[in-house]
Write a protein that holds these residues in place. Structure first.
Motif, PDB file in Angstrom:
ATOM      1  N   MET A  18      22.086  37.315  21.568  1.00  0.00           N
ATOM      2  CA  MET A  18      22.310  36.194  22.487  1.00  0.00           C
ATOM      3  C   MET A  18      23.502  35.362  22.038  1.00  0.00           C
ATOM      4  SD  MET A  18      21.078  34.914  25.212  1.00  0.00           S
ATOM      5  CE  MET A  18      20.881  33.463  26.152  1.00  0.00           C
ATOM      6  N   GLU A  19      23.602  35.139  20.728  1.00  0.00           N
ATOM      7  CA  GLU A  19      24.695  34.342  20.202  1.00  0.00           C
ATOM      8  C   GLU A  19      26.045  35.013  20.464  1.00  0.00           C
ATOM      9  OE1 GLU A  19      25.877  32.923  15.848  1.00  0.00           O
ATOM     10  OE2 GLU A  19      23.883  32.295  16.513  1.00  0.00           O
ATOM     11  N   HIS A  20      26.071  36.339  20.377  1.00  0.00           N
ATOM     12  CA  HIS A  20      27.294  37.098  20.641  1.00  0.00           C
ATOM     13  C   HIS A  20      27.725  36.914  22.096  1.00  0.00           C
ATOM     14  CE1 HIS A  20      30.325  40.176  20.546  1.00  0.00           C
ATOM     15  NE2 HIS A  20      29.734  40.803  21.554  1.00  0.00           N
ATOM     16  N   ILE A  21      26.764  36.911  23.014  1.00  0.00           N
ATOM     17  CA  ILE A  21      27.069  36.732  24.444  1.00  0.00           C
ATOM     18  C   ILE A  21      27.679  35.358  24.674  1.00  0.00           C
ATOM     19  CG2 ILE A  21      26.043  36.523  26.741  1.00  0.00           C
ATOM     20  CD1 ILE A  21      23.981  38.638  25.808  1.00  0.00           C
ATOM     21  N   GLU A  22      27.102  34.322  24.060  1.00  0.00           N
ATOM     22  CA  GLU A  22      27.650  32.973  24.218  1.00  0.00           C
ATOM     23  C   GLU A  22      29.044  32.869  23.617  1.00  0.00           C
ATOM     24  OE1 GLU A  22      25.309  29.539  23.413  1.00  0.00           O
ATOM     25  OE2 GLU A  22      23.505  30.518  24.139  1.00  0.00           O
ATOM     26  N   GLU A  23      29.294  33.531  22.493  1.00  0.00           N
ATOM     27  CA  GLU A  23      30.627  33.525  21.886  1.00  0.00           C
ATOM     28  C   GLU A  23      31.633  34.192  22.815  1.00  0.00           C
ATOM     29  OE1 GLU A  23      32.195  32.294  19.126  1.00  0.00           O
ATOM     30  OE2 GLU A  23      30.390  31.086  18.972  1.00  0.00           O
ATOM     31  N   SER A  24      31.229  35.296  23.431  1.00  0.00           N
ATOM     32  CA  SER A  24      32.103  36.003  24.359  1.00  0.00           C
ATOM     33  C   SER A  24      32.388  35.133  25.589  1.00  0.00           C
ATOM     34  CB  SER A  24      31.426  37.311  24.788  1.00  0.00           C
ATOM     35  OG  SER A  24      32.184  37.939  25.776  1.00  0.00           O
ATOM     36  N   LEU A  25      31.345  34.495  26.115  1.00  0.00           N
ATOM     37  CA  LEU A  25      31.507  33.609  27.276  1.00  0.00           C
ATOM     38  C   LEU A  25      32.402  32.421  26.914  1.00  0.00           C
ATOM     39  CD1 LEU A  25      30.772  32.949  30.190  1.00  0.00           C
ATOM     40  CD2 LEU A  25      28.702  31.821  29.341  1.00  0.00           C
ATOM     41  N   TYR A  26      32.180  31.861  25.738  1.00  0.00           N
ATOM     42  CA  TYR A  26      33.003  30.736  25.279  1.00  0.00           C
ATOM     43  C   TYR A  26      34.483  31.132  25.252  1.00  0.00           C
ATOM     44  CZ  TYR A  26      35.287  27.575  22.014  1.00  0.00           C
ATOM     45  OH  TYR A  26      36.174  26.720  21.424  1.00  0.00           O
ATOM     46  N   GLY A  27      34.773  32.307  24.698  1.00  0.00           N
ATOM     47  CA  GLY A  27      36.151  32.782  24.610  1.00  0.00           C
ATOM     48  C   GLY A  27      36.785  32.960  25.982  1.00  0.00           C
ATOM     49  N   LYS A  28      36.014  33.496  26.928  1.00  0.00           N
ATOM     50  CA  LYS A  28      36.538  33.706  28.286  1.00  0.00           C
ATOM     51  C   LYS A  28      36.767  32.382  29.000  1.00  0.00           C
ATOM     52  CE  LYS A  28      34.316  38.184  28.855  1.00  0.00           C
ATOM     53  NZ  LYS A  28      33.224  38.925  29.484  1.00  0.00           N
ATOM     54  N   LEU A  29      35.820  31.458  28.869  1.00  0.00           N
ATOM     55  CA  LEU A  29      35.941  30.170  29.557  1.00  0.00           C
ATOM     56  C   LEU A  29      37.033  29.300  28.938  1.00  0.00           C
ATOM     57  CD1 LEU A  29      32.163  29.377  30.160  1.00  0.00           C
ATOM     58  CD2 LEU A  29      33.854  30.125  31.856  1.00  0.00           C
ATOM     59  N   GLU A  30      37.235  29.431  27.651  1.00  0.00           N
ATOM     60  CA  GLU A  30      38.273  28.658  26.964  1.00  0.00           C
ATOM     61  C   GLU A  30      39.647  28.919  27.596  1.00  0.00           C
ATOM     62  OE1 GLU A  30      37.957  26.384  24.667  1.00  0.00           O
ATOM     63  OE2 GLU A  30      40.004  26.190  23.955  1.00  0.00           O
ATOM     64  N   LYS A  31      39.861  30.147  28.043  1.00  0.00           N
ATOM     65  CA  LYS A  31      41.138  30.514  28.658  1.00  0.00           C
ATOM     66  C   LYS A  31      41.291  29.954  30.073  1.00  0.00           C
ATOM     67  CE  LYS A  31      41.233  34.780  26.050  1.00  0.00           C
ATOM     68  NZ  LYS A  31      40.955  36.207  26.087  1.00  0.00           N
ATOM     69  N   LEU A  32      40.207  29.420  30.642  1.00  0.00           N
ATOM     70  CA  LEU A  32      40.233  28.938  32.027  1.00  0.00           C
ATOM     71  C   LEU A  32      40.410  27.421  32.132  1.00  0.00           C
ATOM     72  CD1 LEU A  32      37.365  31.139  33.506  1.00  0.00           C
ATOM     73  CD2 LEU A  32      39.833  31.500  33.687  1.00  0.00           C
ATOM     74  N   LYS A  33      40.707  26.741  31.050  1.00  0.00           N
ATOM     75  CA  LYS A  33      40.909  25.281  31.104  1.00  0.00           C
ATOM     76  C   LYS A  33      41.991  24.949  32.117  1.00  0.00           C
ATOM     77  CE  LYS A  33      39.528  23.493  26.643  1.00  0.00           C
ATOM     78  NZ  LYS A  33      40.010  22.947  25.382  1.00  0.00           N
ATOM     79  N   GLY A  34      41.696  23.982  32.972  1.00  0.00           N
ATOM     80  CA  GLY A  34      42.644  23.547  33.988  1.00  0.00           C
ATOM     81  C   GLY A  34      42.555  24.339  35.286  1.00  0.00           C
ATOM     82  N   GLU A  35      41.774  25.406  35.308  1.00  0.00           N
ATOM     83  CA  GLU A  35      41.632  26.217  36.520  1.00  0.00           C
ATOM     84  C   GLU A  35      40.345  25.863  37.260  1.00  0.00           C
ATOM     85  OE1 GLU A  35      42.353  30.404  36.359  1.00  0.00           O
ATOM     86  OE2 GLU A  35      43.580  30.195  34.566  1.00  0.00           O
TER      87      GLU A  35
END
Length: 96
Positions: free
Chosen positions: A1-18
């Motif tokens: 579960m923690e790995h999934i959240e880390e992956s989601l965090y990484g993807k969402l981090e790239k979407l700042k401002g969008e």
């Protein structure tokens, strides 16, 4: 579960401002006395480990599909079931 959240965090981090459309796990939420389905559209203003903040944010309610929330909303990453950058926040779609 923690790995999934880390992956989601990484993807969402790239979407700042969008703009982002987010759907959460809950079948219904209650905020300021309004019950609605958990569909939010807004600009990604902050991504932290554990939550995403949208500001400004539109809550897609059946009777008010473009309700602009008066404050930023933070959504726990573990509650996000779906998100998309393909749906602009001013798009109308059926919620029923």
């Amino acid at each position: 579960m923690e790995h999934i959240e880390e992956s989601l965090y990484g993807k969402l981090e790239k979407l700042k401002g969008e703009e982002l459309l987010v759907i959460t796990k809950a079948t219904q939420l209650n905020l300021l006395g309004q019950v609605f389905r958990p569909v939010f559209a807004g600009t990604v203003s902050e991504v932290q480990r554990g939550h995403l903040t949208l500001s400004p944010v539109i809550i897609k309610m059946v009777n008010a599909p473009f309700y602009r929330c008066p404050f930023p909303l933070s959504i726990p990453l573990e509650q996000i079931v779906s998100y998309s950058t393909e749906v602009p926040s001013d798009t109308s779609f059926p919620l029923t």
